[in-house]
Scaffold this motif. Structure first.
Motif, PDB file in Angstrom:
ATOM      1  N   VAL A  94       0.823  -1.220   0.000  1.00 48.92           N
ATOM      2  CA  VAL A  94       0.000   0.000   0.000  1.00 48.92           C
ATOM      3  C   VAL A  94       0.852   1.262   0.000  1.00 48.92           C
ATOM      4  N   ALA A  95       1.840   1.346   0.886  1.00 53.63           N
ATOM      5  CA  ALA A  95       2.651   2.554   0.996  1.00 53.63           C
ATOM      6  C   ALA A  95       3.408   2.844  -0.296  1.00 53.63           C
ATOM      7  N   VAL A  96       3.883   1.787  -0.937  1.00 53.97           N
ATOM      8  CA  VAL A  96       4.616   1.953  -2.190  1.00 53.97           C
ATOM      9  C   VAL A  96       3.676   2.412  -3.303  1.00 53.97           C
ATOM     10  N   ALA A  97       2.496   1.805  -3.369  1.00 49.47           N
ATOM     11  CA  ALA A  97       1.530   2.168  -4.391  1.00 49.47           C
ATOM     12  C   ALA A  97       1.135   3.642  -4.269  1.00 49.47           C
ATOM     13  N   VAL A  98       0.899   4.103  -3.055  1.00 46.98           N
ATOM     14  CA  VAL A  98       0.537   5.506  -2.829  1.00 46.98           C
ATOM     15  C   VAL A  98       1.690   6.426  -3.222  1.00 46.98           C
ATOM     16  N   ALA A  99       2.912   6.056  -2.857  1.00 44.78           N
ATOM     17  CA  ALA A  99       4.076   6.873  -3.207  1.00 44.78           C
ATOM     18  C   ALA A  99       4.216   7.010  -4.719  1.00 44.78           C
ATOM     19  N   ILE A 159       9.357  22.732  -5.333  1.00 41.82           N
ATOM     20  CA  ILE A 159       8.121  22.165  -4.784  1.00 41.82           C
ATOM     21  C   ILE A 159       8.056  20.660  -5.028  1.00 41.82           C
ATOM     22  N   ALA A 160       8.525  20.219  -6.199  1.00 36.22           N
ATOM     23  CA  ALA A 160       8.374  18.816  -6.590  1.00 36.22           C
ATOM     24  C   ALA A 160       9.416  17.895  -5.969  1.00 36.22           C
ATOM     25  N   LEU A 161      10.620  18.369  -5.754  1.00 43.36           N
ATOM     26  CA  LEU A 161      11.713  17.487  -5.334  1.00 43.36           C
ATOM     27  C   LEU A 161      11.460  16.729  -4.035  1.00 43.36           C
ATOM     28  N   PRO A 162      10.859  17.324  -3.009  1.00 46.43           N
ATOM     29  CA  PRO A 162      10.626  16.551  -1.783  1.00 46.43           C
ATOM     30  C   PRO A 162       9.795  15.287  -1.992  1.00 46.43           C
ATOM     31  N   VAL A 163       8.977  15.262  -3.035  1.00 46.98           N
ATOM     32  CA  VAL A 163       8.161  14.075  -3.317  1.00 46.98           C
ATOM     33  C   VAL A 163       9.044  12.880  -3.639  1.00 46.98           C
ATOM     34  N   ALA A 164      10.232  13.135  -4.170  1.00 51.66           N
ATOM     35  CA  ALA A 164      11.158  12.051  -4.500  1.00 51.66           C
ATOM     36  C   ALA A 164      11.600  11.275  -3.264  1.00 51.66           C
ATOM     37  N   LEU A 165      11.381  11.836  -2.077  1.00 52.05           N
ATOM     38  CA  LEU A 165      11.794  11.181  -0.832  1.00 52.05           C
ATOM     39  C   LEU A 165      10.719  10.266  -0.266  1.00 52.05           C
ATOM     40  N   GLY A 209       8.758   7.169   0.631  1.00 46.57           N
ATOM     41  CA  GLY A 209       9.197   5.776   0.683  1.00 46.57           C
ATOM     42  C   GLY A 209      10.674   5.611   0.951  1.00 46.57           C
ATOM     43  N   TRP A 210      11.368   6.702   1.300  1.00 40.22           N
ATOM     44  CA  TRP A 210      12.807   6.621   1.577  1.00 40.22           C
ATOM     45  C   TRP A 210      13.095   5.577   2.663  1.00 40.22           C
ATOM     46  N   PRO A 211      14.153   4.741   2.509  1.00 40.67           N
ATOM     47  CA  PRO A 211      15.296   4.870   1.594  1.00 40.67           C
ATOM     48  C   PRO A 211      15.099   4.247   0.215  1.00 40.67           C
ATOM     49  N   SER A 212      13.937   3.717  -0.080  1.00 35.54           N
ATOM     50  CA  SER A 212      13.700   3.203  -1.423  1.00 35.54           C
ATOM     51  C   SER A 212      13.649   4.374  -2.412  1.00 35.54           C
ATOM     52  N   PRO A 213      14.272   4.212  -3.588  1.00 32.52           N
ATOM     53  CA  PRO A 213      14.262   5.297  -4.583  1.00 32.52           C
ATOM     54  C   PRO A 213      13.029   5.260  -5.474  1.00 32.52           C
ATOM     55  N   ILE A 214      11.998   4.523  -5.083  1.00 36.16           N
ATOM     56  CA  ILE A 214      10.866   4.281  -5.970  1.00 36.16           C
ATOM     57  C   ILE A 214      10.176   5.584  -6.384  1.00 36.16           C
ATOM     58  N   ALA A 215      10.010   6.517  -5.454  1.00 37.54           N
ATOM     59  CA  ALA A 215       9.345   7.776  -5.799  1.00 37.54           C
ATOM     60  C   ALA A 215      10.213   8.616  -6.725  1.00 37.54           C
ATOM     61  N   ALA A 216      11.521   8.587  -6.501  1.00 37.28           N
ATOM     62  CA  ALA A 216      12.425   9.346  -7.362  1.00 37.28           C
ATOM     63  C   ALA A 216      12.394   8.810  -8.791  1.00 37.28           C
ATOM     64  N   VAL A 217      12.374   7.489  -8.926  1.00 36.33           N
ATOM     65  CA  VAL A 217      12.288   6.875 -10.257  1.00 36.33           C
ATOM     66  C   VAL A 217      10.973   7.254 -10.932  1.00 36.33           C
ATOM     67  N   THR A 218       9.893   7.205 -10.161  1.00 35.49           N
ATOM     68  CA  THR A 218       8.582   7.561 -10.701  1.00 35.49           C
ATOM     69  C   THR A 218       8.546   9.015 -11.144  1.00 35.49           C
ATOM     70  N   LEU A 219       9.053   9.900 -10.306  1.00 36.94           N
ATOM     71  CA  LEU A 219       9.085  11.328 -10.625  1.00 36.94           C
ATOM     72  C   LEU A 219       9.887  11.576 -11.896  1.00 36.94           C
ATOM     73  N   GLY A 220      11.050  10.931 -11.985  1.00 35.50           N
ATOM     74  CA  GLY A 220      11.876  11.090 -13.185  1.00 35.50           C
ATOM     75  C   GLY A 220      11.202  10.532 -14.425  1.00 35.50           C
TER      76      GLY A 220
END
Length: 256
Positions: A139-144, A190-196, A198-209
């Motif tokens: 769930v947490a990963v899906a939301v991120a 504004i957008a960069l903090p979203v990359a964090l 699920g940290w330490p997983s980089p999943i949000a950063a990959v999604t954002l990119g």
């Protein structure tokens, strides 16, 4: 300070009215405030992403197809279909033979062609399948992933506004003419903090990119084939950005 806060409030109201179907009660001056403050794009994206992710809280409780359908329905209810119309128009323009002038004519044509039907079908099917992929994640990963994809798509729209050149007079020229390259820093901040998420997983950063890359694809195509961006390019950037971001996030989690 009060005047600046009021101006940003007008911008937020105008951006919410344009980017979503949420009731805002817009007033005179909201649109002008919005287009002059591109930081509103990812800010609204975080709200949309969070609300659209609500059906994902049922992951593990309801069947995956039901959760995926709930996510697809939430996106439709929150954002409407006017951005998807940009996908349709670019689909028709992409399959027509001719120069940039001819393609711009097709963008303005209200007739729906086979290119539009195919482009919309691919995007909607891709979004539904992405929802199914999200339903298979924790769930947490899906939301991120859902939030990061929405913010990344809106960041892409902000970059189009700041760095793009309009192909002709219209929506594109009104947005790109209001800001310039010096305005890029605020939406990025504004957008960069979203990359964090699920940290330490980089999943949000990959999604954002991934969403940012996806949003830039219509921009790249429009520069080569239309001579610049238009309102349809902004709409397509939003839809394709979200789609690519979602699949990038699901793939990244699966491979990890």
């Amino acid at each position: 300070m009060t005047d600046r806060l009021q101006a940003f409030g007008r911008a937020l109201r105008g951006g919410t009215a344009f980017l979503t179907r949420l009731p805002t009660g817009t007033r005179e001056g909201d649109w002008e405030a919005f287009v002059s403050r591109p930081a509103v794009f990812p800010l609204v994206g975080s709200v949309v992403g969070g609300l659209a992710a609500l059906p994902l809280l049922a992951v593990g409780v309801l069947p995956a197809p039901t959760v995926a359908f709930g996510y697809l329905l939430a996106i439709g209810l929150l954002t409407g279909i006017h951005h998807l119309d940009g996908v349709a128009d670019l689909g028709d323009a992409a399959v027509v033979h001719g120069d940039a002038d001819r393609r711009r004519e097709v963008l303005k044509d209200t007739t729906t062609g086979v290119g539009a039907l195919f482009a919309v079908a691919v995007v909607v099917a891709g979004l539904a399948l992405a929802g199914l992929g999200l339903a298979a994640l924790p769930v947490a990963v899906a939301v991120a992933v859902a939030v990061a994809a929405e913010v990344g798509a809106k960041l892409g729209m902000a970059l189009l506004a700041c760095l793009g050149t309009a192909s002709h007079e219209g929506f594109g020229s009104r947005v790109t003419g209001a800001v310039g390259p010096s305005s890029v820093a605020s939406p990025v901040a504004i957008a960069l903090p979203v990359a964090l998420l699920g940290w330490p997983s980089p999943i949000a950063a990959v999604t954002l990119g991934g969403a940012l890359v996806g949003a830039c694809l219509p921009w790249w195509w429009a520069r080569r084939n239309l001579g610049g961006v238009s309102g349809d390019v902004f709409g397509a950037a939003n839809e394709i950005g979200r789609l690519v971001g979602l699949h990038a996030g699901v793939i990244a989690w699966t491979l990890s």
